[in-house]
Design a protein around this motif. Structure first.
Motif, PDB file in Angstrom:
ATOM      1  N   HIS A 169     -15.312  27.666  -7.248  1.00 60.01           N
ATOM      2  CA  HIS A 169     -14.384  27.041  -6.131  1.00 60.01           C
ATOM      3  C   HIS A 169     -13.202  28.046  -6.093  1.00 60.01           C
ATOM      4  CE1 HIS A 169     -12.262  24.232  -4.059  1.00 60.01           C
ATOM      5  NE2 HIS A 169     -11.250  24.280  -4.785  1.00 60.01           N
ATOM      6  N   ALA A 197     -13.987  30.729  -3.625  1.00 62.33           N
ATOM      7  CA  ALA A 197     -14.063  30.296  -2.524  1.00 62.33           C
ATOM      8  C   ALA A 197     -12.740  30.194  -1.945  1.00 62.33           C
ATOM      9  CB  ALA A 197     -14.894  28.829  -2.575  1.00 62.33           C
ATOM     10  N   GLU A 198     -11.780  29.737  -2.764  1.00 54.89           N
ATOM     11  CA  GLU A 198     -10.390  29.575  -2.245  1.00 54.89           C
ATOM     12  C   GLU A 198      -9.783  30.923  -1.732  1.00 54.89           C
ATOM     13  OE1 GLU A 198      -8.618  27.401  -5.538  1.00 54.89           O
ATOM     14  OE2 GLU A 198      -8.495  25.571  -4.022  1.00 54.89           O
ATOM     15  N   LEU A 210     -20.309  35.279  -0.569  1.00 57.21           N
ATOM     16  CA  LEU A 210     -20.218  35.616  -1.912  1.00 57.21           C
ATOM     17  C   LEU A 210     -21.781  36.203  -2.053  1.00 57.21           C
ATOM     18  CD1 LEU A 210     -19.375  34.829  -4.873  1.00 57.21           C
ATOM     19  CD2 LEU A 210     -20.636  32.707  -4.573  1.00 57.21           C
ATOM     20  N   GLY A 265     -18.088  25.088  -3.585  1.00 53.65           N
ATOM     21  CA  GLY A 265     -17.579  25.329  -2.201  1.00 53.65           C
ATOM     22  C   GLY A 265     -18.292  26.071  -1.121  1.00 53.65           C
ATOM     23  N   PHE A 266     -19.623  26.393  -1.525  1.00 54.15           N
ATOM     24  CA  PHE A 266     -20.321  27.234  -0.552  1.00 54.15           C
ATOM     25  C   PHE A 266     -21.510  26.685   0.140  1.00 54.15           C
ATOM     26  CE2 PHE A 266     -18.145  30.094  -3.507  1.00 54.15           C
ATOM     27  CZ  PHE A 266     -17.934  31.091  -2.625  1.00 54.15           C
ATOM     28  N   LYS A 326     -22.570  31.777   2.244  1.00 55.65           N
ATOM     29  CA  LYS A 326     -21.068  31.731   2.969  1.00 55.65           C
ATOM     30  C   LYS A 326     -20.192  30.472   2.492  1.00 55.65           C
ATOM     31  CE  LYS A 326     -21.631  32.687   7.067  1.00 55.65           C
ATOM     32  NZ  LYS A 326     -21.891  32.548   8.779  1.00 55.65           N
ATOM     33  N   ARG A 327     -19.043  30.819   2.531  1.00 57.86           N
ATOM     34  CA  ARG A 327     -18.036  29.906   2.272  1.00 57.86           C
ATOM     35  C   ARG A 327     -18.327  28.555   3.048  1.00 57.86           C
ATOM     36  NH1 ARG A 327     -11.351  29.770   2.304  1.00 57.86           N
ATOM     37  NH2 ARG A 327     -11.143  27.549   2.109  1.00 57.86           N
TER      38      ARG A 327
END
Length: 232
Positions: free
Chosen positions: A136, A139-140, A148, A210-211, A229-230
């Motif tokens: 996470h 992702a932020e 990623l 978060g992906f 991908k996010r």
């Protein structure tokens, strides 16, 4: 291991780390080849975050392959980051790199990144919730459409295959004459210090971080790699 213990272990290995993993060079080359393909559509001036950059192998690879990219290397081990910086300077790409000693949460705020790499890092986070939180945090730092590339040791699609994969992996690392004692010590260390999970479980943790569901793009022995991908 605690964060401090893990950092101290890598501090001690920094000077010989690359030589220690030289036998894995063909696997690393295959991993980078697949990741390069996954990142090929990023902008010519992309900003890329390398989390747990170690001695900088992927930092310099990406900087050479994409000469307009800017790379931020995040690494908690000072000695490992020193080797990373020296490698980048020696190979003439340091001017496009930022070197941050510490963890992701101490990295100063900046424009979001187009992509991130995280190779052989999250496997050392044994608690599932903490591992998801780690992803996470990555992702932020990414743009809404950020990518990623993550690689970790995983046990194989069939957990019953783990012993065979582990034996082949350890022989590759230590040579065919590896002793039964060393094999058993390595097996115990992996069980104690590394979260070697089935690939589907690792993918689920990445999603929890978060992906979007990741695509497995590579496997060689225990090493598995995913691109994701996010999530919006």
């Amino acid at each position: 291991m605690t964060d401090d213990e893990l950092r101290a272990a890598f501090d001690q290995q920094a000077a010989r780390y690359d030589a220690q993993w030289e036998a894995m060079a063909p696997i690393r080359a295959g991993l980078y080849l697949l990741v390069t393909g996954s990142f090929a559509d990023l902008p010519d001036d992309a900003r890329v975050l390398c989390v747990g950059a170690g001695t900088g192998a992927e930092v310099t690879h990406l900087a050479h392959r994409f000469p307009g990219w800017h790379v931020t290397a995040v690494e908690p081990s000072g000695p490992m980051l020193d080797v990373c910086r020296q490698r980048a300077e020696r190979e003439g790409v340091a001017s496009r790199c930022v070197f941050h000693e510490g963890y992701l949460d101490s990295l100063p705020a900046s424009e979001p990144y187009h992509a991130a790499t995280c190779f052989l890092v999250s496997q050392f986070i044994l608690d599932r919730a903490d591992r998801a939180a780690f992803f996470h945090g990555i992702a932020e730092r990414l743009r809404p459409d950020g990518l990623l590339a993550s690689a970790d040791l995983a046990s194989g699609a069939n957990p019953a295959d783990f012993d065979a994969l582990l034996h082949a992996w350890l022989v590759l690392m230590a040579g065919p004459e590896v002793s039964p004692e060393r094999m058993e010590n390595a097996r115990a260390a992996y069980a104690r210090d590394v979260a070697v999970l089935p690939p589907a479980e690792v993918a689920s943790i990445i999603v929890s971080g978060g992906f979007e569901p990741p695509v497995q793009v590579f496997q060689a022995g225990l090493l598995h790699a995913w691109c994701a991908k996010r999530a919006r």
